[in-house]
Scaffold this active site. Structure first.
Site, PDB file in Angstrom:
ATOM      1  N   LYS A 254       0.880  -1.294   0.188  1.00  0.00           N
ATOM      2  CA  LYS A 254       0.165   0.037   0.027  1.00  0.00           C
ATOM      3  C   LYS A 254       0.935   1.373   0.113  1.00  0.00           C
ATOM      4  CE  LYS A 254      -3.976  -2.115   0.239  1.00  0.00           C
ATOM      5  NZ  LYS A 254      -3.389  -3.311  -0.390  1.00  0.00           N
ATOM      6  N   ASP A 255       0.237   2.059  -0.402  1.00  0.00           N
ATOM      7  CA  ASP A 255       1.048   3.533  -0.774  1.00  0.00           C
ATOM      8  C   ASP A 255       1.682   4.088   0.844  1.00  0.00           C
ATOM      9  OD1 ASP A 255       0.150   7.203  -1.320  1.00  0.00           O
ATOM     10  OD2 ASP A 255       2.063   5.655  -2.248  1.00  0.00           O
TER      11      ASP A 255
END
Length: 736
Positions: A254-255
């Site tokens: 995930k970012d």
């Protein structure tokens, strides 16, 4: 009144919002040249969307608008959607404890009788005495029982008896020893036999039976993180739990610049120990513990749910924004690979390194990875420049203290194998990271084909377009495990995507080719298929290409680099590309939006999982007349292989690169400051005019006062004159 209003507005902002103070350390730019103009922010030359063939829109006629993406990392929230379609949310902080399942007392007595031949009454008395004794670190507090004659089921009964009868006061374990029967003159030594002993111990205070007693081998738990890489979380947990990073599993990266919630799994580590390990990570929270018999794998998810705040949208553009959202809801967006796929350097995009690897030009690949670039973190720039000049890999590697950087691994490899032995040096980089370079080239070709397909034929179906024969496969079946918001850069933290493995068996190759089929005129006329069903291949040696003009485009683009599909079956299997399929158009699921007012760039606009769980309030929305700014709040779901930035690009009709977003925010804040200064000037003018009028009134009053005083003084001056006249008249009269 005007003066107070102007003064209050003037102190709303002290200057443009500093992008470097949002939870990240800001790199300082140092220059040996002339001083830069400090009134404008320093812009690195980063990659633009048009440089990786991101050029078209599904509806170019729809109005675009300006909104600032990720002004703060708390403006971007991602929640994983599991394989059952459930949006994962951190909402349970309970930590499961080991519960000793009770056994029927009659069964316990039965087991005791069955074991009398091995464990007599005297041994049970020893065990009971040990249980009642106090812990003594200097004494050997144990009871050992020879259980070589018992099978596994009976030994388990012994452990259960100890556990049930003494409830954590004692711990037991089975120990095995190899035994060899002595030889005789007639017989050689017989094969080794294993002696089994059950050792019962008095545990240290606070410690009990540490055998695994949870309902599954793997502990699953949700990780809610803020402004941190998934890989960094996994590596830290692994270190604290004495595991290898590969033993901490998750479904997708995930970012970093976001607040995200995702599923993790770890084998045979208690929830208590996982919770303790997580406490060493700032702004990371774990919960929603569960158990399963298998580990999580990359791709074990349906997609991601996004909640995004776009700041600084214009109030007067609300109607256009609504039109743009309705357009994307109806038509979807082009499923481009976003800029994250290609690194952050315009001078060295990752796909160029991929081409070098595919053409076996390992020297060029190494040089491109280590080439100086202006987008580097500050400490790495001089190290690259020094290596580029001196080619001393050992000296350069010694200056990089963290093993997380790809550059460090490559430099160590060159120092180990020799400055010109490039192929083995490259293998020091983990394969999943190394393969990101060839995959970036595949992605670049996909983007180019997608742009040309939309430009030439729009959103209509054409014969030869490919569709899946059955329901679309999962990312794992599709041999493509792409995770939304893949971080960019060239550290192992950033390049953590799983790479599709090359296909080796001819039978498997043919199966994969048969996953799709071309559309016919009859298929199109039937109305059964839509543009959202169409897939485009990522080039590879085991792939079906479209049965129309697109096929020629693939051949032409590969030929530009002197490559063919057959050549992608690399002689080194590490770099072999089988290929994959990817949807051309994606429609967001369950798209919702609303507008929200706010006053400062620091206002929190979206509540995170943690804030909702802990009832932590976010910034209160101001009234319409008091609000300075307006934000657009979006909520939508995307499949695993889609990029949220490409969805937003379709809305904006603008480049979504970091540099552009920073510039837009700087411009928005500067314009707002100019507006405030202009307003303050107007207020100041009003105040000055009011003060001028007051002064004029005071002058007139003063003049009136002076005239009144003058009138009061005149009779006083006439009285002595009249007196003198009378005296003179009297004197004259006397003289006569």
């Amino acid at each position: 009144m005007g003066k107070d209003r102007g003064r209050g507005r003037h102190h709303k902002f002290n200057g443009p919002y500093n992008m470097g103070r949002r939870g990240q350390r800001k790199d300082r730019f140092q220059s040996n040249g002339p001083q830069r103009n400090r009134s404008t922010p320093y812009q690195k030359i980063t990659l633009r969307e048009d440089q990786v063939a991101i050029t078209e829109f599904t509806n170019p006629e729809a109005p675009g608008f300006t909104g600032i993406l990720k002004s703060r990392f708390s403006d971007f929230h991602v929640n994983e959607i599991n394989t059952q379609g459930k949006v994962l949310e951190l909402n349970d902080l309970n930590v499961p404890k080991v519960v000793i399942q009770p056994v029927d007392p009659q069964d316990l007595e039965k087991w005791k009788k069955e074991l009398e031949g091995v464990i007599g009454a005297d041994i049970w008395q020893e065990i009971a005495n040990l249980a009642e004794s106090k812990y003594d670190a200097t004494a050997e507090q144990k009871v050992e029982i020879d259980v070589s004659s018992l099978d596994k089921e009976k030994r388990t009964q012994v452990h259960q008896l100890v556990k049930q009868l003494y409830k954590g006061k004692l711990v037991s374990t089975t120990i095995g020893q190899q035994q060899v029967k002595p030889s005789t003159e007639e017989k050689p030594p017989e094969a080794a036999e294993e002696k089994k002993t059950i050792r019962i111990l008095k545990p240290k205070p606070g410690r009990g039976d540490n055998r695994w007693s949870f309902p599954g081998e793997y502990v699953t738990f949700l990780v809610h993180k803020s402004n941190m890489d998934t890989v960094e979380v996994a590596s830290t947990l692994a270190s604290k739990l004495n595991l290898r990073p590969s033993q901490v599993n998750y479904c997708g990266t995930k970012d970093k610049r976001a607040k995200t919630t995702q599923n993790f799994s770890i084998k045979r580590r208690s929830p208590d120990s996982i919770l303790a390990a997580s406490r060493s990570l700032r702004d990371v929270h774990v919960g929603n513990f569960g158990f399963r018999s298998t580990t999580l794998k990359l791709g074990d998810l349906q997609g991601n749910r996004f909640r995004i705040a776009l700041r600084h949208v214009a109030r007067e553009r609300r109607a256009d924004i609504e039109k743009s959202l309705e357009s994307v809801k109806e038509r979807g967006f082009i499923n481009y690979y976003g800029l994250q796929r290609f690194g952050n350097s315009a001078s060295v995009p990752t796909y160029e390194i991929g081409v070098a690897l595919l053409k076996c030009n390992y020297k060029l690949a190494c040089e491109l990875i280590l080439k100086p670039r202006d987008t580097d973190v500050e400490f790495l720039r001089p190290i690259r420049e020094e290596w580029w000049t001196n080619r001393n890999s050992a000296a350069a590697a010694a200056k990089i203290h963290s093993d997380k950087f790809i550059e460090k691994k490559l430099l160590d490899g060159l120092a180990r194998f020799g400055e010109s032995d490039y192929a083995p040096a490259l293998r020091q980089i983990p394969r999943n990271m190394l393969m990101l370079y060839p995959h970036a080239y595949q992605s670049f070709i996909f983007n180019r084909i997608a742009s040309k397909r939309i430009k030439e034929f729009g959103l209509k179906l054409i014969p030869g377009d490919l569709v899946y024969v059955e329901d679309p496969p999962t990312p794992q079946q599709e041999k493509e495990e792409v995770n939304e918001e893949e971080p960019s850069g060239e550290s192992t933290d950033d390049l953590s995507e799983s790479a599709p493995d090359a296909v080796e068996e001819d039978e498997e190759e043919s199966i994969f080719k048969r996953k799709v089929r071309p559309l016919t005129e009859e298929d199109i006329a039937s109305g059964q298929f839509k543009i959202t069903d169409v897939v485009l291949p990522l080039p590879g040696h085991d792939i079906t290409y479209p049965g129309n003009q697109c096929r020629e485009w693939y051949e032409e683009m590969l030929a530009e680099e002197a490559l063919t599909s057959e050549m992608l079956k690399h002689k080194d299997k590490t770099y072999s590309l089988g290929g994959a399929y990817r949807k051309l158009i994606i429609q967001p699921n369950d798209l919702k939006w609303s507008f929200r007012r706010y006053n400062t760039p620091e206002d929190t606009l979206i509540a995170s999982d943690w804030e909702r769980l802990r009832n932590i309030p976010i910034t209160k929305e101001p009234e319409e007349e008091e609000a300075e700014f307006l934000a657009l709040l979006l909520e939508f779901s995307l499949p695993t292989a889609a990029y949220a930035t490409m969805f937003l690009r379709e809305l904006f009709k603008k480049d979504t690169s970091t540099a552009i977003q920073m510039h837009l925010e700087y411009e928005a804040m500067t314009n707002k400051k100019k507006e405030l200064l202009k307003e303050e000037k107007e207020v100041l003018k009003e105040v000055l005019k009011e003060e001028k009028d007051v002064l004029k009134e005071e002058e007139e009053l003063l003049k009136e006062k002076k005239e009144a005083l003058k009138e009061e003084k005149e009779p006083e001056e006439e009285e002595p004159v009249e007196k003198m006249r009378k005296v003179e008249e009297e004197e004259v009269a006397q003289t006569n």
